[in-house]
Design an enzyme around this catalytic site. Sequence first.
Site, PDB file in Angstrom:
ATOM      1  N   HIS A 165       0.960  14.024 -32.966  1.00 48.32           N
ATOM      2  CA  HIS A 165       1.690  12.908 -33.571  1.00 48.32           C
ATOM      3  C   HIS A 165       3.122  13.348 -33.828  1.00 48.32           C
ATOM      4  O   HIS A 165       3.348  14.427 -34.373  1.00 48.32           O
ATOM      5  CB  HIS A 165       1.105  12.544 -34.938  1.00 48.32           C
ATOM      6  CG  HIS A 165      -0.301  12.043 -34.914  1.00 48.32           C
ATOM      7  ND1 HIS A 165      -1.135  12.133 -36.003  1.00 48.32           N
ATOM      8  CD2 HIS A 165      -1.003  11.413 -33.947  1.00 48.32           C
ATOM      9  CE1 HIS A 165      -2.304  11.592 -35.715  1.00 48.32           C
ATOM     10  NE2 HIS A 165      -2.252  11.151 -34.474  1.00 48.32           N
TER      11      HIS A 165
ATOM     12  N   GLN B 268      -2.687  17.577 -28.100  1.00 53.38           N
ATOM     13  CA  GLN B 268      -1.865  16.374 -28.234  1.00 53.38           C
ATOM     14  C   GLN B 268      -1.414  16.220 -29.674  1.00 53.38           C
ATOM     15  O   GLN B 268      -2.138  16.631 -30.582  1.00 53.38           O
ATOM     16  CB  GLN B 268      -2.714  15.167 -27.808  1.00 53.38           C
ATOM     17  CG  GLN B 268      -1.952  13.895 -27.573  1.00 53.38           C
ATOM     18  CD  GLN B 268      -2.450  12.758 -28.461  1.00 53.38           C
ATOM     19  OE1 GLN B 268      -2.471  12.867 -29.674  1.00 53.38           O
ATOM     20  NE2 GLN B 268      -2.847  11.675 -27.829  1.00 53.38           N
TER      21      GLN B 268
ATOM     22  N   GLN C 117     -10.394   8.546 -26.349  1.00 54.85           N
ATOM     23  CA  GLN C 117     -10.091   9.312 -27.548  1.00 54.85           C
ATOM     24  C   GLN C 117     -11.282   9.103 -28.465  1.00 54.85           C
ATOM     25  O   GLN C 117     -11.494   7.983 -28.940  1.00 54.85           O
ATOM     26  CB  GLN C 117      -8.791   8.771 -28.178  1.00 54.85           C
ATOM     27  CG  GLN C 117      -8.572   9.205 -29.609  1.00 54.85           C
ATOM     28  CD  GLN C 117      -7.314   8.592 -30.225  1.00 54.85           C
ATOM     29  OE1 GLN C 117      -6.450   9.299 -30.695  1.00 54.85           O
ATOM     30  NE2 GLN C 117      -7.210   7.284 -30.225  1.00 54.85           N
TER      31      GLN C 117
ATOM     32  N   SER D 207      -6.631  14.914 -30.878  1.00 53.97           N
ATOM     33  CA  SER D 207      -6.011  13.690 -30.351  1.00 53.97           C
ATOM     34  C   SER D 207      -4.939  13.259 -31.332  1.00 53.97           C
ATOM     35  O   SER D 207      -4.709  12.083 -31.547  1.00 53.97           O
ATOM     36  CB  SER D 207      -7.066  12.612 -30.146  1.00 53.97           C
ATOM     37  OG  SER D 207      -7.798  12.401 -31.335  1.00 53.97           O
TER      38      SER D 207
ATOM     39  N   ASP E  66      -8.087  14.710 -35.763  1.00 55.31           N
ATOM     40  CA  ASP E  66      -6.945  13.832 -35.857  1.00 55.31           C
ATOM     41  C   ASP E  66      -6.685  13.560 -37.336  1.00 55.31           C
ATOM     42  O   ASP E  66      -6.030  14.360 -37.996  1.00 55.31           O
ATOM     43  CB  ASP E  66      -7.317  12.574 -35.046  1.00 55.31           C
ATOM     44  CG  ASP E  66      -6.170  11.644 -34.796  1.00 55.31           C
ATOM     45  OD1 ASP E  66      -5.426  11.370 -35.736  1.00 55.31           O
ATOM     46  OD2 ASP E  66      -6.031  11.153 -33.659  1.00 55.31           O
TER      47      ASP E  66
ATOM     48  N   GLU F 167      -3.130   4.890 -25.620  1.00 57.12           N
ATOM     49  CA  GLU F 167      -4.435   5.419 -26.034  1.00 57.12           C
ATOM     50  C   GLU F 167      -5.083   4.590 -27.139  1.00 57.12           C
ATOM     51  O   GLU F 167      -6.298   4.664 -27.329  1.00 57.12           O
ATOM     52  CB  GLU F 167      -4.233   6.879 -26.480  1.00 57.12           C
ATOM     53  CG  GLU F 167      -5.022   7.374 -27.635  1.00 57.12           C
ATOM     54  CD  GLU F 167      -4.628   8.775 -28.052  1.00 57.12           C
ATOM     55  OE1 GLU F 167      -5.263   9.710 -27.571  1.00 57.12           O
ATOM     56  OE2 GLU F 167      -3.689   8.935 -28.859  1.00 57.12           O
TER      57      GLU F 167
ATOM     58  N   GLU G  58       2.472  11.351 -29.341  1.00 60.40           N
ATOM     59  CA  GLU G  58       2.427   9.915 -29.644  1.00 60.40           C
ATOM     60  C   GLU G  58       3.164   9.640 -30.944  1.00 60.40           C
ATOM     61  O   GLU G  58       3.238  10.493 -31.829  1.00 60.40           O
ATOM     62  CB  GLU G  58       0.985   9.406 -29.739  1.00 60.40           C
ATOM     63  CG  GLU G  58       0.176  10.020 -30.857  1.00 60.40           C
ATOM     64  CD  GLU G  58      -1.171   9.329 -31.056  1.00 60.40           C
ATOM     65  OE1 GLU G  58      -1.258   8.099 -30.887  1.00 60.40           O
ATOM     66  OE2 GLU G  58      -2.137  10.037 -31.396  1.00 60.40           O
TER      67      GLU G  58
END
Lengths: 570, 194
Positions: free
Chosen positions: A155, A153, A308, A374, A347, A233, A182
Amino acid sequence: MTATQPRPADQPRHSLRTEVLEARPVNLDGFVEEWPEKGLVAMESDFDPAPSVRVEDGRIVELDGKQRADFDFMDTFIADHAIDVASAEESNALPSAEIARMLIDPRVSRDEVLAVTRGLTPAKVLDVVKLMNVVEIMQGMQKMRARRTPANQAHSTSARDNPIQVAADAAEGALRGFAELETTLGVVRYAPLVAIALQVGAQVGRGGVLTQCALEEATELELGMRGITAYAETISIYGTESVFIDGDDTPWSKAFLASAYASRGIKMRFTSGTGSEVQMGNAEGKSMLFLEIRCILMAKGAGVQGLQNGSISCIGVPGAVPGGLRAVAAENLVASMMDLECASGNDQSFSHSAMRRTARMMPQLLPGTDFVCSGYSAVPNADNMFAGSNFDTEDYDDWNTIQRDFQVDGGLRHVREDEILLARGKAARALQALFAHLDLPAVTDEEVEAATYANSSADYPFRDVLADLKGAQAVMDRGITGLDLVKGLEAGGFSDVAENLLTVLRQRVSGDLLQTSAVLTADFTPLSAINDPNDYAGPGTGYRLQGERWAELKKLRHVTSATDPESEVG
Amino acid sequence: MTTAAPDRTVRLRELSPAMRGTRPDEVVIAVSPAFAGHFTKTIVDVPHAEVLRQLMAGIEEQGVASRLVRVRETADLAAIAHLGAKLSGSGIAVGVLSRGTTMIHQKDLARLSNLELFPQSPLLDPAVFRMIGSNAAQYAKGESPQPVPTRNDQMARPRWQAKAALLHLKEFECIETGRSPVEVEAVFEPAPVG
């Protein structure tokens, strides 16, 4: 550099080697001693409670040494909603070492482990994972992760909140393999335009990629309900009552929010992680991992499909104490042991050291998790409005090489530049057509050109920010929904993108995305713990990187051809 | 990032219970429980003496008086700054935590709303403290200054997050519940040699 600086006379002379070591990036990182009384300790604290449980008339009346009358609201919520009462006494009576062995023994199935773990108390869970070293934690994760196929996943944000940049980077990110993307904002009012751009760009890159926009909770929910985003999330939960109250929340208010998302078929997971309570000064004298286990059980009790975790924005805290990254790996395992989807951290930025940055992700990358990061930064870190990530666009080729080296699936792939340019340009043109159709501030041809070849927000012409903010407000005022985006894309000649977005929206009705660890494949098949359950049972079983996917991951930017060593393939 | 060795130290001498000021042209500097006491410097080793000196100089340059108050009952920056603002004759205060986190507050604003916030303590150096003092004084005069430019460093977290947590916990330990704010005087002394 140091040679030109006069050494103060009163300081002892250092060796040249010490000076070399002193200049290494790792020494810019923060490290602190443990302080267990205040919760500044990863997972080995004498102040954590000893496990215990007692059930009377189908109700838990004693939990980890506390009687029901002394429960705080976390205890009450966990006792009433998270622990399987029927198996609690029997499961907790098993020796912790026995449960730890079940976790790593390939001959014990995932389901057999879940039959035990669903009855465990928070202190018992800690007692089990405390026995495990980091290799055993990885072995446990290999079996316990819910979805068989790992994913990643990212950003996708812009330092200037530039929607064209977000669309182009989302398209590239989707093409490179991220299953979810995201975004968030510098200027919050920009959100509707950027969320639309993310959705459009993602569906250009690869149909079925899910997108979200991290905002304050009411707006985030509204964008989801309108179909401008596909999942959520950033719903933070905490391990102590005092921190929950500080944030004007309770387990019940968070559970209510979760049900609001579920009522519209919107995928959502909670967020928690070690270190947040001590960072906020209210760890109540418990170790970071113990408090995180309470968070995980709270998420389980609220009925959300996932979490998450992996110390997200507080990663600097466990990263600074002894055994902290082992605790982070353990918290990921515990989320999986509770049968939740785990987007396993990796992350936010936590270290200046390239070696530590890489080491931090091995316990997730090697066994595979539902989402290894994440939030891998699919933009340069300077454009990352989540305050920077452990990995960014500059690390793409390193990540791909590590996947190839170990034959592990970290969810990404190398993509040839011509394909990337095509997708970036198309995403910008689709957004141009959509904005024109919806009478939103124009996207110029110059911006499309910039988006195709850009690296960062600095490579784009300036937007008229005030006009954009008016446009963003208009999206909200006019009640624009995901279906309006579909119509606009269709009218603008981007039928395939419109079709992709419509299919993502249709998933709401089936509710399949509410299943644990659900993602959509390129042909829009939901892949979740239901139809793609992890079936690891020892060597040769479970997810193996082979066939087409392995062929794909063998490709790198520069690989010398075996048949013609004077040229490169890939 | 690090600063030169301090050439002076500061001690905060308690004078009397802090009262509401009457001068419309004053800025209160409200400091946290451990400031210039348990701690002597910010998270990046800016001496507390230097923090106060720069804030006071920034205020003075605008022709405004400063007054120092020590808050004992909380380590919450918004609460400290807001308490200071309510004691300030102009309604403006600068709140400072030991680690350096700083806020300009006004008495009529909600506690969690403020005029200017400087959340990243590792990025605050003497020059920034002087600008903060200057801006606070301009607010006290009823002016609308340009906010002090905010700095951002995505690697500040890896370097300082855990130490910030540790300093916060220590500051918490210096809280004396129920003690009212006290008017204090800054006594600057040359740092001992060596």
